[in-house]
Design a protein around this motif. Structure first.
Motif, PDB file in Angstrom:
ATOM      1  N   THR A 180       6.026  -2.853   2.542  1.00  0.00           N
ATOM      2  CA  THR A 180       6.537  -3.509   1.338  1.00  0.00           C
ATOM      3  C   THR A 180       6.468  -2.551   0.152  1.00  0.00           C
ATOM      4  O   THR A 180       5.717  -1.565   0.163  1.00  0.00           O
ATOM      5  CB  THR A 180       5.712  -4.759   1.017  1.00  0.00           C
ATOM      6  OG1 THR A 180       4.366  -4.360   0.713  1.00  0.00           O
ATOM      7  CG2 THR A 180       5.704  -5.730   2.197  1.00  0.00           C
ATOM      8  N   ASP A 181       7.247  -2.851  -0.863  1.00  0.00           N
ATOM      9  CA  ASP A 181       7.218  -2.032  -2.078  1.00  0.00           C
ATOM     10  C   ASP A 181       5.822  -2.029  -2.696  1.00  0.00           C
ATOM     11  O   ASP A 181       5.386  -1.012  -3.250  1.00  0.00           O
ATOM     12  CB  ASP A 181       8.238  -2.558  -3.092  1.00  0.00           C
ATOM     13  CG  ASP A 181       9.676  -2.338  -2.641  1.00  0.00           C
ATOM     14  OD1 ASP A 181       9.898  -1.514  -1.745  1.00  0.00           O
ATOM     15  OD2 ASP A 181      10.569  -3.019  -3.198  1.00  0.00           O
ATOM     16  N   ARG A 182       5.130  -3.151  -2.604  1.00  0.00           N
ATOM     17  CA  ARG A 182       3.783  -3.248  -3.181  1.00  0.00           C
ATOM     18  C   ARG A 182       2.830  -2.271  -2.494  1.00  0.00           C
ATOM     19  O   ARG A 182       2.062  -1.562  -3.177  1.00  0.00           O
ATOM     20  CB  ARG A 182       3.269  -4.684  -3.056  1.00  0.00           C
ATOM     21  CG  ARG A 182       1.805  -4.867  -3.434  1.00  0.00           C
ATOM     22  CD  ARG A 182       1.555  -4.580  -4.910  1.00  0.00           C
ATOM     23  NE  ARG A 182       0.136  -4.695  -5.240  1.00  0.00           N
ATOM     24  CZ  ARG A 182      -0.457  -5.823  -5.595  1.00  0.00           C
ATOM     25  NH1 ARG A 182       0.240  -6.956  -5.629  1.00  0.00           N
ATOM     26  NH2 ARG A 182      -1.731  -5.842  -5.897  1.00  0.00           N
ATOM     27  N   ILE A 183       2.862  -2.230  -1.174  1.00  0.00           N
ATOM     28  CA  ILE A 183       1.958  -1.326  -0.466  1.00  0.00           C
ATOM     29  C   ILE A 183       2.334   0.122  -0.727  1.00  0.00           C
ATOM     30  O   ILE A 183       1.466   0.980  -0.939  1.00  0.00           O
ATOM     31  CB  ILE A 183       1.954  -1.643   1.037  1.00  0.00           C
ATOM     32  CG1 ILE A 183       1.237  -2.981   1.274  1.00  0.00           C
ATOM     33  CG2 ILE A 183       1.279  -0.525   1.835  1.00  0.00           C
ATOM     34  CD1 ILE A 183       1.251  -3.456   2.704  1.00  0.00           C
ATOM     35  N   ALA A 184       3.622   0.420  -0.752  1.00  0.00           N
ATOM     36  CA  ALA A 184       4.059   1.783  -1.059  1.00  0.00           C
ATOM     37  C   ALA A 184       3.557   2.208  -2.436  1.00  0.00           C
ATOM     38  O   ALA A 184       3.085   3.340  -2.626  1.00  0.00           O
ATOM     39  CB  ALA A 184       5.575   1.882  -0.981  1.00  0.00           C
ATOM     40  N   ALA A 185       3.638   1.293  -3.406  1.00  0.00           N
ATOM     41  CA  ALA A 185       3.169   1.592  -4.761  1.00  0.00           C
ATOM     42  C   ALA A 185       1.651   1.760  -4.791  1.00  0.00           C
ATOM     43  O   ALA A 185       1.130   2.624  -5.506  1.00  0.00           O
ATOM     44  CB  ALA A 185       3.600   0.474  -5.716  1.00  0.00           C
ATOM     45  N   ASP A 186       0.935   0.950  -4.004  1.00  0.00           N
ATOM     46  CA  ASP A 186      -0.522   1.054  -3.958  1.00  0.00           C
ATOM     47  C   ASP A 186      -0.970   2.387  -3.369  1.00  0.00           C
ATOM     48  O   ASP A 186      -1.954   2.981  -3.812  1.00  0.00           O
ATOM     49  CB  ASP A 186      -1.115  -0.100  -3.151  1.00  0.00           C
ATOM     50  CG  ASP A 186      -1.124  -1.419  -3.911  1.00  0.00           C
ATOM     51  OD1 ASP A 186      -0.813  -1.396  -5.125  1.00  0.00           O
ATOM     52  OD2 ASP A 186      -1.429  -2.454  -3.305  1.00  0.00           O
ATOM     53  N   VAL A 187      -0.244   2.864  -2.354  1.00  0.00           N
ATOM     54  CA  VAL A 187      -0.572   4.177  -1.789  1.00  0.00           C
ATOM     55  C   VAL A 187      -0.283   5.265  -2.809  1.00  0.00           C
ATOM     56  O   VAL A 187      -1.110   6.168  -3.031  1.00  0.00           O
ATOM     57  CB  VAL A 187       0.219   4.425  -0.487  1.00  0.00           C
ATOM     58  CG1 VAL A 187       0.046   5.879  -0.025  1.00  0.00           C
ATOM     59  CG2 VAL A 187      -0.239   3.466   0.607  1.00  0.00           C
ATOM     60  N   LEU A 188       0.870   5.213  -3.453  1.00  0.00           N
ATOM     61  CA  LEU A 188       1.267   6.236  -4.421  1.00  0.00           C
ATOM     62  C   LEU A 188       0.288   6.312  -5.588  1.00  0.00           C
ATOM     63  O   LEU A 188      -0.043   7.402  -6.069  1.00  0.00           O
ATOM     64  CB  LEU A 188       2.674   5.940  -4.935  1.00  0.00           C
ATOM     65  CG  LEU A 188       3.251   6.913  -5.973  1.00  0.00           C
ATOM     66  CD1 LEU A 188       3.381   8.309  -5.377  1.00  0.00           C
ATOM     67  CD2 LEU A 188       4.608   6.416  -6.462  1.00  0.00           C
ATOM     68  N   SER A 189      -0.212   5.165  -6.029  1.00  0.00           N
ATOM     69  CA  SER A 189      -1.102   5.123  -7.194  1.00  0.00           C
ATOM     70  C   SER A 189      -2.546   5.472  -6.865  1.00  0.00           C
ATOM     71  O   SER A 189      -3.348   5.692  -7.769  1.00  0.00           O
ATOM     72  CB  SER A 189      -1.064   3.719  -7.812  1.00  0.00           C
ATOM     73  OG  SER A 189      -1.684   2.776  -6.954  1.00  0.00           O
ATOM     74  N   GLY A 190      -2.884   5.500  -5.567  1.00  0.00           N
ATOM     75  CA  GLY A 190      -4.267   5.749  -5.190  1.00  0.00           C
ATOM     76  C   GLY A 190      -5.092   4.487  -5.057  1.00  0.00           C
ATOM     77  O   GLY A 190      -6.305   4.547  -4.830  1.00  0.00           O
ATOM     78  N   ARG A 191      -4.445   3.336  -5.187  1.00  0.00           N
ATOM     79  CA  ARG A 191      -5.160   2.070  -5.028  1.00  0.00           C
ATOM     80  C   ARG A 191      -5.676   1.906  -3.599  1.00  0.00           C
ATOM     81  O   ARG A 191      -6.713   1.290  -3.367  1.00  0.00           O
ATOM     82  CB  ARG A 191      -4.237   0.907  -5.397  1.00  0.00           C
ATOM     83  CG  ARG A 191      -4.873  -0.469  -5.312  1.00  0.00           C
ATOM     84  CD  ARG A 191      -3.885  -1.518  -5.815  1.00  0.00           C
ATOM     85  NE  ARG A 191      -4.331  -2.891  -5.521  1.00  0.00           N
ATOM     86  CZ  ARG A 191      -5.163  -3.589  -6.276  1.00  0.00           C
ATOM     87  NH1 ARG A 191      -5.673  -3.035  -7.360  1.00  0.00           N
ATOM     88  NH2 ARG A 191      -5.492  -4.828  -5.953  1.00  0.00           N
ATOM     89  N   ILE A 192      -4.949   2.460  -2.638  1.00  0.00           N
ATOM     90  CA  ILE A 192      -5.437   2.531  -1.259  1.00  0.00           C
ATOM     91  C   ILE A 192      -6.334   3.761  -1.167  1.00  0.00           C
ATOM     92  O   ILE A 192      -5.896   4.882  -1.409  1.00  0.00           O
ATOM     93  CB  ILE A 192      -4.268   2.646  -0.261  1.00  0.00           C
ATOM     94  CG1 ILE A 192      -3.344   1.429  -0.353  1.00  0.00           C
ATOM     95  CG2 ILE A 192      -4.793   2.829   1.157  1.00  0.00           C
ATOM     96  CD1 ILE A 192      -3.969   0.132   0.068  1.00  0.00           C
ATOM     97  N   ASN A 193      -7.589   3.559  -0.808  1.00  0.00           N
ATOM     98  CA  ASN A 193      -8.553   4.653  -0.781  1.00  0.00           C
ATOM     99  C   ASN A 193      -8.564   5.426   0.525  1.00  0.00           C
ATOM    100  O   ASN A 193      -8.972   6.593   0.561  1.00  0.00           O
ATOM    101  CB  ASN A 193      -9.963   4.123  -1.049  1.00  0.00           C
ATOM    102  CG  ASN A 193     -10.038   3.310  -2.320  1.00  0.00           C
ATOM    103  OD1 ASN A 193     -10.277   2.104  -2.265  1.00  0.00           O
ATOM    104  ND2 ASN A 193      -9.815   3.935  -3.472  1.00  0.00           N
ATOM    105  N   ALA A 194      -8.158   4.768   1.621  1.00  0.00           N
ATOM    106  CA  ALA A 194      -8.168   5.434   2.927  1.00  0.00           C
ATOM    107  C   ALA A 194      -7.044   4.876   3.786  1.00  0.00           C
ATOM    108  O   ALA A 194      -6.711   3.686   3.706  1.00  0.00           O
ATOM    109  CB  ALA A 194      -9.512   5.244   3.627  1.00  0.00           C
ATOM    110  N   ILE A 195      -6.468   5.744   4.605  1.00  0.00           N
ATOM    111  CA  ILE A 195      -5.424   5.361   5.550  1.00  0.00           C
ATOM    112  C   ILE A 195      -5.916   5.723   6.944  1.00  0.00           C
ATOM    113  O   ILE A 195      -6.275   6.876   7.203  1.00  0.00           O
ATOM    114  CB  ILE A 195      -4.097   6.086   5.251  1.00  0.00           C
ATOM    115  CG1 ILE A 195      -3.585   5.720   3.852  1.00  0.00           C
ATOM    116  CG2 ILE A 195      -3.048   5.744   6.309  1.00  0.00           C
ATOM    117  CD1 ILE A 195      -2.361   6.521   3.423  1.00  0.00           C
TER     118      ILE A 195
END
Length: 274
Positions: free
Chosen positions: A187-202
């Protein structure tokens, strides 16, 4: 991508031993029962899991061959079934495939074994040393000196290593393409969260997942930890062009999450509070 985080071995981690991932948001790249199980483990460690399936399976181009193989599997025509990926488990589950009690099941690694068990299938063999198609073939050949009937279910892009080694050893192997691997856009939300660094680990659990991470997240912040589930997956990921920051010692979810937990959270825990 050039990680700039400090070495976790030289950094005091503020989180408690019971909740080593408190404050972390971790992307889980597969859904279904397996993804739910990983998410539950992450929550117990204090993390917030973000389930975002990056791959799924598409129907095989030879549906008749698959239908026949699954019917024969149900009726006990095979001595062994080999399962070389969690996606193969998705196929078995989607088709409500029944595995006859006389048929033993070999899983290529602990991740695949866990996926099988999560949907109610038993596992009789996991390679002790080499979690690969070759490693599985070698162990099966050692266990079965007499010719056996073996079903191998595989992706259309899988190399025929397992089938070739088992056939060369005298076993009767039916190799069937069970699925085609396809990417699933996030989703656009998850893509944005990854780009912003809101996701800390993948979490990277296969070469196919690595390819999707590389394609769907072209700009991953340096502070985002990219963790591979084992040396073989890390090798496949690097071949796909993905930078890997940490590699689990063994190909298990527990080892993967433990490896992530050795790092200090790169952001303040309240930064992303609702």
């Amino acid at each position: 991508m050039s990680p700039t985080r400090v070495d976790p071995m030289n950094t005091a981690v503020a989180n408690s031993p019971e909740k080593p991932l408190a404050g972390w948001r971790v992307l889980v790249p597969r859904g279904g029962p397996w993804g739910d199980g990983v998410a539950a483990t992450l929550r117990r460690q204090g993390a917030t899991p973000v389930i975002a399936p990056l791959i799924n399976f598409a129907p095989t181009n030879d549906q008749a061959a698959l239908d026949e193989a699954l019917a024969d599997l149900s009726s006990g025509q095979f001595d062994w079934l080999t399962v070389t990926s969690a996606t193969t488990v998705d196929v078995l589950y989607a088709y409500r495939a029944e595995i006859h009690s006389r048929t033993k099941v070999a899983a290529v690694g602990e991740t695949t074994a866990a996926a099988l068990q999560a949907v109610g299938y038993r596992v009789d063999l996991v390679p002790e040393q080499d979690n690969s198609a070759a490693g599985m073939a070698e162990q099966l050949i050692g266990l079965e000196p007499e010719p056996r009937d073996i079903l191998t279910l595989r992706s259309e892009i899988a190399k025929p290593v397992l089938t070739r080694m088992l056939s060369d050893a005298g076993h009767r192997v039916r190799s069937v393409v069970a699925y085609r691997t396809v990417g699933v856009p996030v989703t656009d939300r998850i893509a944005a969260d990854v780009l912003s660094g809101r996701i800390n680990a993948i979490l990277v659990t296969s070469g196919s997942v690595a390819e999707q991470v590389q394609q769907q997240f072209p700009s991953i912040p340096d502070t985002t930890l990219i963790a591979a589930i084992g040396p073989r997956t890390a090798k496949d990921a690097r071949r796909a062009g993905l930078a890997i920051d940490v590699v689990a010692d063994t190909q298990t979810v527990d080892a993967l999450i433990e490896a992530v937990g050795r790092f200090a959270l790169p952001h303040a825990a309240d930064e992303f509070a609702p």
